[in-house]
Design an enzyme around this catalytic site. Structure first.
Site, PDB file in Angstrom:
ATOM      1  N   GLY A  54      68.907  73.169  27.571  1.00  0.00           N
ATOM      2  CA  GLY A  54      68.386  71.723  27.346  1.00  0.00           C
ATOM      3  C   GLY A  54      69.337  70.727  26.851  1.00  0.00           C
ATOM      4  O   GLY A  54      69.178  69.623  27.140  1.00  0.00           O
ATOM      5  N   ASP A 110      68.629  69.351  22.724  1.00  0.00           N
ATOM      6  CA  ASP A 110      67.853  68.348  23.239  1.00  0.00           C
ATOM      7  C   ASP A 110      66.718  67.968  22.459  1.00  0.00           C
ATOM      8  O   ASP A 110      66.776  66.765  22.347  1.00  0.00           O
ATOM      9  CB  ASP A 110      67.256  68.773  24.712  1.00  0.00           C
ATOM     10  CG  ASP A 110      66.419  69.975  24.619  1.00  0.00           C
ATOM     11  OD1 ASP A 110      66.402  70.764  23.436  1.00  0.00           O
ATOM     12  OD2 ASP A 110      65.990  70.495  25.734  1.00  0.00           O
ATOM     13  N   ASP A 113      61.594  70.670  17.809  1.00  0.00           N
ATOM     14  CA  ASP A 113      60.391  70.808  17.924  1.00  0.00           C
ATOM     15  C   ASP A 113      59.698  71.479  16.905  1.00  0.00           C
ATOM     16  O   ASP A 113      59.669  70.802  15.592  1.00  0.00           O
ATOM     17  CB  ASP A 113      60.084  71.401  19.293  1.00  0.00           C
ATOM     18  CG  ASP A 113      58.671  71.415  19.539  1.00  0.00           C
ATOM     19  OD1 ASP A 113      57.730  70.347  19.466  1.00  0.00           O
ATOM     20  OD2 ASP A 113      57.948  72.311  20.300  1.00  0.00           O
ATOM     21  N   LYS A 141      60.748  65.806  17.444  1.00  0.00           N
ATOM     22  CA  LYS A 141      59.300  65.717  17.380  1.00  0.00           C
ATOM     23  C   LYS A 141      58.623  66.344  15.868  1.00  0.00           C
ATOM     24  O   LYS A 141      58.249  67.177  15.921  1.00  0.00           O
ATOM     25  CB  LYS A 141      58.622  66.564  18.613  1.00  0.00           C
ATOM     26  CG  LYS A 141      57.379  66.197  19.311  1.00  0.00           C
ATOM     27  CD  LYS A 141      56.848  67.447  19.967  1.00  0.00           C
ATOM     28  CE  LYS A 141      57.510  67.344  21.537  1.00  0.00           C
ATOM     29  NZ  LYS A 141      57.042  68.155  22.295  1.00  0.00           N
ATOM     30  N   PHE A 162      54.382  66.925  25.313  1.00  0.00           N
ATOM     31  CA  PHE A 162      55.337  67.522  25.908  1.00  0.00           C
ATOM     32  C   PHE A 162      55.905  66.668  26.890  1.00  0.00           C
ATOM     33  O   PHE A 162      55.554  65.978  27.602  1.00  0.00           O
ATOM     34  CB  PHE A 162      54.821  68.765  26.656  1.00  0.00           C
ATOM     35  CG  PHE A 162      55.639  69.691  27.125  1.00  0.00           C
ATOM     36  CD1 PHE A 162      56.100  70.619  26.471  1.00  0.00           C
ATOM     37  CD2 PHE A 162      56.039  69.552  28.597  1.00  0.00           C
ATOM     38  CE1 PHE A 162      57.007  71.448  26.789  1.00  0.00           C
ATOM     39  CE2 PHE A 162      57.019  70.479  28.978  1.00  0.00           C
ATOM     40  CZ  PHE A 162      57.596  71.614  28.202  1.00  0.00           C
ATOM     41  N   VAL A 163      57.423  66.552  26.792  1.00  0.00           N
ATOM     42  CA  VAL A 163      58.122  65.615  27.405  1.00  0.00           C
ATOM     43  C   VAL A 163      59.318  66.432  28.059  1.00  0.00           C
ATOM     44  O   VAL A 163      59.633  67.414  27.982  1.00  0.00           O
ATOM     45  CB  VAL A 163      58.932  64.782  26.363  1.00  0.00           C
ATOM     46  CG1 VAL A 163      57.907  63.937  25.700  1.00  0.00           C
ATOM     47  CG2 VAL A 163      59.932  65.318  25.514  1.00  0.00           C
ATOM     48  N   ASP A 169      62.936  70.450  30.048  1.00  0.00           N
ATOM     49  CA  ASP A 169      62.314  70.913  31.408  1.00  0.00           C
ATOM     50  C   ASP A 169      60.769  71.513  31.376  1.00  0.00           C
ATOM     51  O   ASP A 169      60.427  71.459  30.051  1.00  0.00           O
ATOM     52  CB  ASP A 169      63.118  72.458  31.940  1.00  0.00           C
ATOM     53  CG  ASP A 169      62.558  73.576  31.177  1.00  0.00           C
ATOM     54  OD1 ASP A 169      62.735  73.551  29.706  1.00  0.00           O
ATOM     55  OD2 ASP A 169      62.116  74.429  31.633  1.00  0.00           O
ATOM     56  N   ARG A 175      64.794  68.540  34.300  1.00  0.00           N
ATOM     57  CA  ARG A 175      65.867  68.331  33.591  1.00  0.00           C
ATOM     58  C   ARG A 175      67.045  67.209  34.013  1.00  0.00           C
ATOM     59  O   ARG A 175      67.387  66.724  33.299  1.00  0.00           O
ATOM     60  CB  ARG A 175      66.918  69.581  33.420  1.00  0.00           C
ATOM     61  CG  ARG A 175      66.316  70.907  32.768  1.00  0.00           C
ATOM     62  CD  ARG A 175      67.179  72.004  32.488  1.00  0.00           C
ATOM     63  NE  ARG A 175      66.710  73.318  32.330  1.00  0.00           N
ATOM     64  CZ  ARG A 175      66.263  73.651  31.004  1.00  0.00           C
ATOM     65  NH1 ARG A 175      66.200  72.936  30.113  1.00  0.00           N
ATOM     66  NH2 ARG A 175      65.575  75.101  30.969  1.00  0.00           N
TER      67      ARG A 175
HETATM   68  P1  IMP Z   1      61.880  74.556  18.700  1.00  0.00           P
HETATM   69  O1  IMP Z   1      62.539  75.916  18.369  1.00  0.00           O
HETATM   70  O2  IMP Z   1      60.417  74.751  18.698  1.00  0.00           O
HETATM   71  O3  IMP Z   1      62.459  73.379  17.708  1.00  0.00           O
HETATM   72  O4  IMP Z   1      62.038  74.004  20.268  1.00  0.00           O
HETATM   73  C1  IMP Z   1      63.205  73.800  20.577  1.00  0.00           C
HETATM   74  C2  IMP Z   1      63.451  74.044  22.003  1.00  0.00           C
HETATM   75  O5  IMP Z   1      62.364  73.798  22.835  1.00  0.00           O
HETATM   76  C3  IMP Z   1      64.335  73.050  22.697  1.00  0.00           C
HETATM   77  O6  IMP Z   1      65.628  73.490  22.697  1.00  0.00           O
HETATM   78  C4  IMP Z   1      63.599  72.630  24.067  1.00  0.00           C
HETATM   79  O7  IMP Z   1      64.370  73.276  24.883  1.00  0.00           O
HETATM   80  C5  IMP Z   1      62.353  73.234  23.907  1.00  0.00           C
HETATM   81  N1  IMP Z   1      61.369  72.032  23.684  1.00  0.00           N
HETATM   82  C6  IMP Z   1      60.473  71.762  22.533  1.00  0.00           C
HETATM   83  N2  IMP Z   1      59.776  70.713  22.875  1.00  0.00           N
HETATM   84  C7  IMP Z   1      59.844  70.347  24.240  1.00  0.00           C
HETATM   85  C8  IMP Z   1      59.202  69.431  24.986  1.00  0.00           C
HETATM   86  O8  IMP Z   1      58.467  68.694  24.718  1.00  0.00           O
HETATM   87  N3  IMP Z   1      59.507  69.485  26.134  1.00  0.00           N
HETATM   88  C9  IMP Z   1      60.345  70.495  27.010  1.00  0.00           C
HETATM   89  N4  IMP Z   1      61.294  71.608  25.869  1.00  0.00           N
HETATM   90  C10 IMP Z   1      60.731  71.310  24.789  1.00  0.00           C
HETATM   91 MG    MG Z   2      66.210  74.409  24.519  1.00  0.00          MG
END
Ligand code: IMP
Ligand code: MG
Length: 192
Positions: A54, A110, A113, A141, A162-163, A169, A175
């Protein structure tokens, strides 16, 4: 690809302006740290760790704007299996660089979340005794945070949707979109 877009949340010029601002701040902060320890151009002191896949766009745009001697060590973390739009927890899918002791490390992703990916990687980096650890994400987010984690540098906050694009992706696609956008519900399966 373009016909699958529902709404553009952040257009390409806005992303580029913001990356330039982040690059200036990161460069200034690193220059202070590295400079305080002696030669600001000392080889091998600054290491960027982009989280694949990402972070590719953010990394390429950001690092080209940093006039610093630095190395790049990628790590891979998987959290979204296949076409899922929900994180299933983070798992390291590649080795972390072994020699981070005394280095100034900046971890790039990227999007922040749930926060699990950054928390995992930052924890593993800290275990290796670096001189400093910073985290930078293009998107944040906060509505979906599951762990207590704040990034040091954030490009934009995005709503709880979801973006895709700018590295992000859905099922491996989108991407390469130069903007950040949401997908039509029939593409993500949310409206089905
Ligand atoms: P986290 O571990 O939940 O913070 O997620 C982080 C990873 O999930 C990022 O590196 C992204 O690759 C993926 N991700 C989180 N939110 C999104 C989204 O809205 N679209 C696409 N990929 C996401
Ligand atoms: Mg990622």
């Amino acid at each position: 690809m373009l016909r699958d877009i529902d709404r553009v949340l952040i257009d390409e010029p806005s992303l580029q302006v913001r990356v330039a601002e982040l690059a200036d701040r990161i460069a200034a902060d690193l220059a202070l740290d590295v400079g305080a320890a002696g030669d600001p151009d000392a080889e091998g002191r600054v290491v960027f760790i982009p989280i694949m896949t990402g972070a590719i766009m953010f990394t390429a745009d950001l690092l080209r704007r940093l006039p610093l001697k630095l190395s790049i060590e990628m790590v891979a973390v998987s959290s979204y299996p296949g076409a899922s739009t929900r994180s299933r927890g983070a798992q390291i899918a590649s080795e972390l660089p072994a020699d981070l002791a005394g280095k100034h490390v900046v971890i790039l992703d990227d999007i922040l979340d749930s926060g699990r990916t950054m928390q995992l990687v930052a924890g593993l980096v800290r275990d290796r005794d670096p001189a400093s650890v910073r985290t930078a994400v293009m998107l944040d987010k906060p509505a979906r945070r599951a762990v207590d984690f704040t990034a040091d540098y954030v490009g934009f906050e995005v709503p709880d949707a979801f973006v895709v694009g700018y590295g992000l992706d859905h099922d491996g696609y989108y991407r390469n979109l130069p903007c950040v956008a949401t997908l039509k519900p029939e593409i993500t399966g949310d409206g089905a």
